[in-house]
Write a protein that holds these residues in place. Structure first.
Motif, PDB file in Angstrom:
ATOM      1  N   LEU A  94      -3.177   3.438  -1.114  1.00  0.00           N
ATOM      2  CA  LEU A  94      -3.527   2.831  -2.401  1.00  0.00           C
ATOM      3  C   LEU A  94      -2.914   1.441  -2.515  1.00  0.00           C
ATOM      4  N   SER A  95      -3.763   0.448  -2.730  1.00  0.00           N
ATOM      5  CA  SER A  95      -3.270  -0.906  -2.957  1.00  0.00           C
ATOM      6  C   SER A  95      -3.781  -1.459  -4.280  1.00  0.00           C
ATOM      7  N   ALA A  96      -4.443  -0.611  -5.066  1.00  0.00           N
ATOM      8  CA  ALA A  96      -4.990  -1.000  -6.367  1.00  0.00           C
ATOM      9  C   ALA A  96      -4.341  -0.149  -7.450  1.00  0.00           C
ATOM     10  N   LEU A 139     -14.939  11.822   0.775  1.00  0.00           N
ATOM     11  CA  LEU A 139     -14.879  10.654   1.657  1.00  0.00           C
ATOM     12  C   LEU A 139     -16.035   9.702   1.371  1.00  0.00           C
ATOM     13  N   SER A 140     -17.224  10.270   1.222  1.00  0.00           N
ATOM     14  CA  SER A 140     -18.392   9.440   0.936  1.00  0.00           C
ATOM     15  C   SER A 140     -18.246   8.733  -0.401  1.00  0.00           C
ATOM     16  N   GLU A 141     -17.701   9.442  -1.371  1.00  0.00           N
ATOM     17  CA  GLU A 141     -17.548   8.861  -2.710  1.00  0.00           C
ATOM     18  C   GLU A 141     -16.547   7.714  -2.705  1.00  0.00           C
ATOM     19  N   LEU A 142     -15.481   7.850  -1.911  1.00  0.00           N
ATOM     20  CA  LEU A 142     -14.444   6.824  -1.874  1.00  0.00           C
ATOM     21  C   LEU A 142     -14.931   5.561  -1.171  1.00  0.00           C
ATOM     22  N   GLY A 143     -15.781   5.727  -0.157  1.00  0.00           N
ATOM     23  CA  GLY A 143     -16.261   4.569   0.579  1.00  0.00           C
ATOM     24  C   GLY A 143     -15.203   4.037   1.530  1.00  0.00           C
ATOM     25  N   PRO A 144     -15.444   2.885   2.144  1.00  0.00           N
ATOM     26  CA  PRO A 144     -14.549   2.379   3.188  1.00  0.00           C
ATOM     27  C   PRO A 144     -13.303   1.666   2.667  1.00  0.00           C
ATOM     28  N   ASP A 145     -13.248   1.361   1.392  1.00  0.00           N
ATOM     29  CA  ASP A 145     -12.169   0.504   0.887  1.00  0.00           C
ATOM     30  C   ASP A 145     -10.786   1.116   1.022  1.00  0.00           C
ATOM     31  N   HIS A 146     -10.691   2.443   0.944  1.00  0.00           N
ATOM     32  CA  HIS A 146      -9.378   3.084   0.910  1.00  0.00           C
ATOM     33  C   HIS A 146      -8.927   3.606   2.276  1.00  0.00           C
ATOM     34  N   SER A 147      -9.717   3.400   3.338  1.00  0.00           N
ATOM     35  CA  SER A 147      -9.379   3.944   4.665  1.00  0.00           C
ATOM     36  C   SER A 147      -9.042   5.426   4.562  1.00  0.00           C
ATOM     37  N   ALA A 148      -9.894   6.155   3.876  1.00  0.00           N
ATOM     38  CA  ALA A 148      -9.622   7.566   3.621  1.00  0.00           C
ATOM     39  C   ALA A 148      -9.863   8.407   4.872  1.00  0.00           C
ATOM     40  N   LYS A 149      -9.095   9.482   4.997  1.00  0.00           N
ATOM     41  CA  LYS A 149      -9.301  10.426   6.105  1.00  0.00           C
ATOM     42  C   LYS A 149      -8.863  11.809   5.664  1.00  0.00           C
ATOM     43  N   PRO A 188       0.817  -1.214   0.000  1.00  0.00           N
ATOM     44  CA  PRO A 188       0.000   0.000   0.000  1.00  0.00           C
ATOM     45  C   PRO A 188       0.852   1.266   0.000  1.00  0.00           C
ATOM     46  N   VAL A 189       0.448   2.224  -0.839  1.00  0.00           N
ATOM     47  CA  VAL A 189       1.217   3.452  -1.031  1.00  0.00           C
ATOM     48  C   VAL A 189       0.378   4.649  -0.565  1.00  0.00           C
ATOM     49  N   PRO A 190       0.962   5.559   0.237  1.00  0.00           N
ATOM     50  CA  PRO A 190       0.205   6.749   0.640  1.00  0.00           C
ATOM     51  C   PRO A 190      -0.077   7.651  -0.568  1.00  0.00           C
ATOM     52  N   VAL A 191      -1.302   8.128  -0.657  1.00  0.00           N
ATOM     53  CA  VAL A 191      -1.708   9.041  -1.727  1.00  0.00           C
ATOM     54  C   VAL A 191      -2.499  10.184  -1.106  1.00  0.00           C
ATOM     55  N   LEU A 192      -2.262  11.392  -1.611  1.00  0.00           N
ATOM     56  CA  LEU A 192      -3.060  12.549  -1.219  1.00  0.00           C
ATOM     57  C   LEU A 192      -3.981  12.920  -2.369  1.00  0.00           C
ATOM     58  N   LEU A 193      -5.269  13.015  -2.082  1.00  0.00           N
ATOM     59  CA  LEU A 193      -6.236  13.490  -3.064  1.00  0.00           C
ATOM     60  C   LEU A 193      -6.548  14.945  -2.739  1.00  0.00           C
ATOM     61  N   HIS A 194      -6.308  15.815  -3.701  1.00  0.00           N
ATOM     62  CA  HIS A 194      -6.563  17.241  -3.516  1.00  0.00           C
ATOM     63  C   HIS A 194      -7.979  17.548  -4.007  1.00  0.00           C
ATOM     64  N   VAL A 195      -8.726  18.269  -3.181  1.00  0.00           N
ATOM     65  CA  VAL A 195     -10.137  18.520  -3.466  1.00  0.00           C
ATOM     66  C   VAL A 195     -10.435  19.967  -3.097  1.00  0.00           C
ATOM     67  N   ARG A 196     -11.477  20.530  -3.682  1.00  0.00           N
ATOM     68  CA  ARG A 196     -11.875  21.889  -3.316  1.00  0.00           C
ATOM     69  C   ARG A 196     -12.190  21.949  -1.825  1.00  0.00           C
ATOM     70  N   ALA A 197     -11.670  22.981  -1.167  1.00  0.00           N
ATOM     71  CA  ALA A 197     -11.940  23.149   0.255  1.00  0.00           C
ATOM     72  C   ALA A 197     -13.446  23.194   0.485  1.00  0.00           C
ATOM     73  N   GLY A 198     -13.912  22.391   1.424  1.00  0.00           N
ATOM     74  CA  GLY A 198     -15.332  22.295   1.713  1.00  0.00           C
ATOM     75  C   GLY A 198     -15.955  21.011   1.194  1.00  0.00           C
TER      76      GLY A 198
END
Length: 547
Positions: A233-235, A212-222, A196-206
């Motif tokens: 990321l493991s995929a 998070l909802s779109e990603l779902g639980p699979d990616h352990s997003a925070k 698994p590799v750390p990835v940062l997803l950049h998104v509009r503030a707010g």
């Protein structure tokens, strides 16, 4: 001091001399300072093919400085259609008796960068030119040369000439980059990371929670900061593009610390780390790994970039600094910390064709960014039986995203500009939307033929909402109109640039304000608002913000 007519003409950026003016401009070249000469050279370069005839006719009669500057003027025309004769004339000047003329010819040919110029430049190098001419030749050969130039430059010993050493190093890098481009590396979006590799997803503030909802639980997003969501990321990278609300992604590298302000050394440390090499090697196809440095807080930093590139090349020859065609971008952010600097490097895979918004065939100046449109559509949660109206349709980003989420929705778009509807129609067709209803209409008066169950829109901000007038009042009036046309239980999902005014308007119009939260819309203070008309027609799931 009174300006001469010539000086007045030259101060005009678009001044193009007549052919009758060329002789006096060529004569003036020898008598003006460097700034004046550059203005004349720029003007002469606009004359066209006739310039070469005039220069040939008067060249030998000009003093050395005038002849050198005439070559520079011709050099500005190289590379344009029909400039082959001018190029041949400049090549002949490489044998001129005057060193300044030769040097100007070298510089002009180096900027032309045509591969066939390598041979005559190498021939001049063999004559053993003096240092100023030698430095100009090294720069030119770096721009046009190949293997032969690489060998010839490798035989030059700069000694104590620091500037010659610098241009030699830069020339070697340029020649190497051109050679490596023949085996262009690329980013492999289908590669599966070994761990698994750390990835940062950049998104509009707010919009962090929407993502998070779109990603779902699979990616352990925070959420790890404003506009940043971290995942492991493991995929394959391609899987991430199922999420439509993030702007771009990057691989964060371990923090490095610069001692005594030596930031380049810290950047090299980050890019030589196991984490960096693992990312670059796993997600790059065969061939060189080409990257460019982007200094987030400090402009171009050419010397620092050159130092980083040189040290990385020595340590890892496969890593090639290429500011023109690199699929990887190493973004450097510096944070002062006491006597030192904390240095953060993030690897952005720029060489990926984002597949998410291929329907976006055309845009308009006030168009929504597609990730914002995707977020509004997700918040709206359309069903296939919904009628979705965008009263400020523009390029139809919101309608396209709603249709992709819920195929079969009936879409209605209105705009006061007929040209916008042409753009909307093309984008909707590309998104697979059949038979949309599009009309030139005023958002405050239009009543859709079928009452909408969703109004989803990102209205233009400012006076473009409806010509002249009170923008806040116009937006409030629109809220009241939307409340009247929505079916019972229908929703208004939009971005408001006057959030307090429109929230009050919702209350007056009997729209329950279910959610409101700030969002970054290009630096403008705005707010996502979701209002529902009373007497719900059916139960809806909670929006992503409240899940």
């Amino acid at each position: 001091m009174t300006r001469t007519p010539l000086e007045a003409e030259l101060e005009s950026p678009g001044y193009t001399p007549r052919r009758a003016d060329v002789p006096r401009l060529l004569t003036a070249l020898a008598d003006v300072d460097d700034d004046g000469a550059k203005r004349i050279e720029r003007a002469l370069s606009r004359v066209g093919p006739a310039l070469l005839d005039e220069v040939r006719a008067r060249f030998e009669a000009l003093p050395p400085k005038g002849r050198a500057r005439a070559v520079s003027a011709l050099g500005r025309t190289l590379g344009t259609p029909g400039s082959s004769d001018a190029r041949a004339f400049v090549v002949e000047r490489l044998r001129d008796v005057d060193a300044l003329v030769r040097r100007r010819a070298v510089t002009a040919l180096g900027k032309d960068a045509a591969p066939e110029l390598e041979a005559p430049l190498l021939a001049l190098l063999e004559t053993g030119p003096a240092p100023p001419e030698l430095r100009a030749l090294v720069i030119a050969l770096g721009n046009v040369g190949g293997e032969a130039s690489e060998r010839a430059l490798g035989a030059i010993t700069p000694g104590a000439d620091a500037e010659l050493a610098r241009v030699l190093s830069e020339a070697h890098r340029k020649i190497e980059r051109r050679a490596l481009r023949e085996g262009e590396g690329a980013i492999d979006v289908h590669a599966v990371p070994r761990a698994p590799v750390p990835v940062l997803l950049h998104v509009r503030a707010g919009l962090e929670e929407v993502l998070l909802s779109e990603l779902g639980p699979d990616h352990s997003a925070k959420i790890v900061g404003t506009g940043r969501v971290a995942i492991r990321l493991s995929a394959p990278l391609s899987r991430l593009y199922a999420a439509r609300t993030f702007l771009h992604l990057g691989f964060p590298l371990p923090e490095a610390r610069a001692r005594e302000g030596n930031v380049p050394a810290a950047v090299v440390q980050a890019l030589r780390s196991e984490a960096a090499l693992a990312v670059l090697e796993q997600f790059s196809s065969a061939g060189p790994i080409r990257y460019r440095l982007e200094w987030a807080d400090a402009g171009k930093r050419r010397r620092a970039t050159a130092e980083v590139a040189e040290r990385l090349r020595a340590a890892h020859p496969r890593l090639v600094n290429d500011p023109v065609r690199a699929p990887w971008e190493a973004v450097v952010t510096e944070r002062p910390d006491g006597a030192g600097v904390r240095v953060f490097v993030e690897l952005w895979p720029r060489g990926i064709s984002d597949p998410r918004f291929s329907y976006r065939r055309k845009t308009l100046p006030a168009s929504s960014h597609p990730t914002i449109a995707a977020a509004l559509a997700r918040l709206a949660s359309p069903d296939s039986g919904d009628v979705v109206w965008d009263p400020f349709v523009g390029s139809a980003m919101e309608l396209c995203e709603c249709a992709l989420l819920a195929p079969g929705v009936r879409v209605v778009g209105t705009d006061r500009d007929a040209r916008a509807l042409d753009v909307a129609r093309e984008n909707l067709a590309a998104a697979g939307v059949e038979a949309p209803t599009l009309a030139v209409a005023d958002a405050l008066r239009y009543v859709p033929e079928r009452a909408p169950s969703l109004v989803v829109t990102n209205p233009p901000f400012g006076r473009r909402v409806r010509g002249e007038g009170d923008v806040a009042g116009l937006l409030a009036s629109f809220v009241e109109h939307a409340a009247r046309v929505l079916v019972p239980g229908g929703r208004l999902v939009w971005i408001s640039p006057r959030p307090d005014v429109t929230a009050q308007a919702m209350h007056r119009a009997d729209l329950s304000l279910l959610e409101r939260f700030p969002v970054d819309v290009g630096g403008i203070r705005a707010e996502v608002q979701i209002g529902e008309r009373a007497a719900p027609r059916r139960s809806r799931e909670k929006s992503p913000k409240n899940r």
